[in-house]
Motif scaffolding. Structure first.
Motif, PDB file in Angstrom:
ATOM      1  N   ARG A 165     -47.888 -18.872  19.414  1.00 11.96           N
ATOM      2  CA  ARG A 165     -46.725 -18.682  18.547  1.00 11.96           C
ATOM      3  C   ARG A 165     -46.647 -17.249  18.053  1.00 11.96           C
ATOM      4  O   ARG A 165     -47.638 -16.652  17.625  1.00 11.96           O
ATOM      5  CB  ARG A 165     -46.791 -19.626  17.347  1.00 11.96           C
ATOM      6  CG  ARG A 165     -45.619 -19.490  16.392  1.00 11.96           C
ATOM      7  CD  ARG A 165     -45.790 -20.337  15.150  1.00 11.96           C
ATOM      8  NE  ARG A 165     -44.728 -20.067  14.193  1.00 11.96           N
ATOM      9  CZ  ARG A 165     -44.769 -19.088  13.284  1.00 11.96           C
ATOM     10  NH1 ARG A 165     -45.825 -18.303  13.211  1.00 11.96           N
ATOM     11  NH2 ARG A 165     -43.759 -18.910  12.451  1.00 11.96           N
ATOM     12  N   TRP A 170     -42.455 -17.366  21.344  1.00 10.88           N
ATOM     13  CA  TRP A 170     -43.721 -17.770  21.931  1.00 10.88           C
ATOM     14  C   TRP A 170     -44.101 -16.829  23.069  1.00 10.88           C
ATOM     15  O   TRP A 170     -43.226 -16.331  23.780  1.00 10.88           O
ATOM     16  CB  TRP A 170     -43.619 -19.194  22.476  1.00 10.88           C
ATOM     17  CG  TRP A 170     -43.244 -20.188  21.425  1.00 10.88           C
ATOM     18  CD1 TRP A 170     -41.974 -20.487  21.002  1.00 10.88           C
ATOM     19  CD2 TRP A 170     -44.125 -20.984  20.636  1.00 10.88           C
ATOM     20  NE1 TRP A 170     -42.021 -21.428  20.007  1.00 10.88           N
ATOM     21  CE2 TRP A 170     -43.328 -21.752  19.757  1.00 10.88           C
ATOM     22  CE3 TRP A 170     -45.510 -21.111  20.594  1.00 10.88           C
ATOM     23  CZ2 TRP A 170     -43.871 -22.637  18.840  1.00 10.88           C
ATOM     24  CZ3 TRP A 170     -46.068 -22.012  19.686  1.00 10.88           C
ATOM     25  CH2 TRP A 170     -45.257 -22.753  18.820  1.00 10.88           C
ATOM     26  N   ALA A 231     -40.556 -22.134  16.902  1.00 11.05           N
ATOM     27  CA  ALA A 231     -41.509 -21.239  16.252  1.00 11.05           C
ATOM     28  C   ALA A 231     -41.442 -21.388  14.732  1.00 11.05           C
ATOM     29  O   ALA A 231     -42.461 -21.345  14.039  1.00 11.05           O
ATOM     30  CB  ALA A 231     -41.238 -19.794  16.658  1.00 11.05           C
TER      31      ALA A 231
END
Length: 267
Positions: A165, A170, A231
């Motif tokens: 992350r 990502w 995220a």
């Protein structure tokens, strides 16, 4: 119509549950895991069993978390069987090697899984072509080392991926990237190509978030606009019911099974 409003159909033969989930803490790690049969498999007739699978485990000394994921290939008629055998074999072999203090050799780990998949195919009266699957196994230290960092090991074949992350998305750590007109076609998979496995070591800093996913979710993390949303959602461990809802996201054209195991490292 959104897939969530469509009826879930039962496969013609008894099968494993369409949803599997875990919410656990292992040492300094927090884990959420969900495997969910996709709309393309559960809403049509005949329905198809969940072709994704995952397993969680630890070595006997409880020093390492072991995670395996597998994605059965849709054109392989017993791929759900292959996926479940693969994840069980991968966790079992890694656990045995860690217990013996032996180095983890990715080709040997995946060869063991390939042999067990082939043997299971024979016992069920099908061929090795009928149990094909992509797979990944990860080994994460339960406790951090100096500076709060830990070194994780990831081994993967085909497009099951590992992701780290970032604040707004990502970063892919392992797993085949899809490209071209025939992006969804796999050329390497178990039980036929265990020697093609790739392996990486990854340094996980304090508060790192490691996501392991089959392509039903990994394709989103690879750059879909939803990647930023995930995220944000997974900056901290959600309740397992919320995590299940996240993995079951609605998006046009995304009909495959989804499996995600996300590991949050303590600060």
């Amino acid at each position: 119509m959104p897939a969530a409003r469509l009826p879930w159909r039962l496969p013609d033969e008894p099968a494993l549950a369409g949803i599997a989930a875990d919410a656990v803490s292992v040492g300094d790690l927090t884990v959420r895991a969900v495997s969910l049969v996709g709309p393309g498999h559960r809403c049509a007739e005949p329905a198809v069993p969940r072709q994704d699978a995952y397993r969680l485990g630890r070595d006997t000394a409880k020093r390492h978390l072991i995670v395996a994921l597998a994605d059965g290939m849709s054109d392989s008629r017993q791929s759900h069987l292959g996926a479940n055998v693969a994840v069980t074999a991968l966790v079992g072999r890694v656990r045995a090697d860690l217990d013996r203090g032996e180095p983890l050799r990715a080709p040997d780990v995946f060869l063991d899984a390939a042999r067990q998949m082939a043997g299971s195919a024979v016992r069920h009266g099908v061929t090795e072509h009928d149990v094909r699957a992509a797979a990944l196994v990860a080994v994460v230290p339960v406790s951090p080392g100096p500076g709060g960092r830990r070194t994780a090991r990831l081994m993967a074949l085909a497009d099951v991926g590992g992701w780290l992350r970032l604040p707004g998305g990502w970063r892919r750590l392992i797993g085949e990237e899809k490209a071209g007109l025939d992006a969804g076609r796999l050329t390497e998979f178990l039980p036929f190509h265990p020697d093609q496995v790739t392996s990486v070591t990854v340094e996980l800093a304090p508060r790192a978030v490691l996501a392991l996913a089959t392509d039903g979710l990994g394709d989103v993390l690879a750059g879909d606009p939803l990647a930023r949303w995930f995220a944000g959602r997974w900056s901290a461990p959600p309740h397992i019911a919320e995590f299940l809802g996240d993995v079951g996201f609605e998006s046009p054209g995304r009909l495959d099974d989804r499996t995600a195991v996300v590991v949050w490292c303590a600060s």
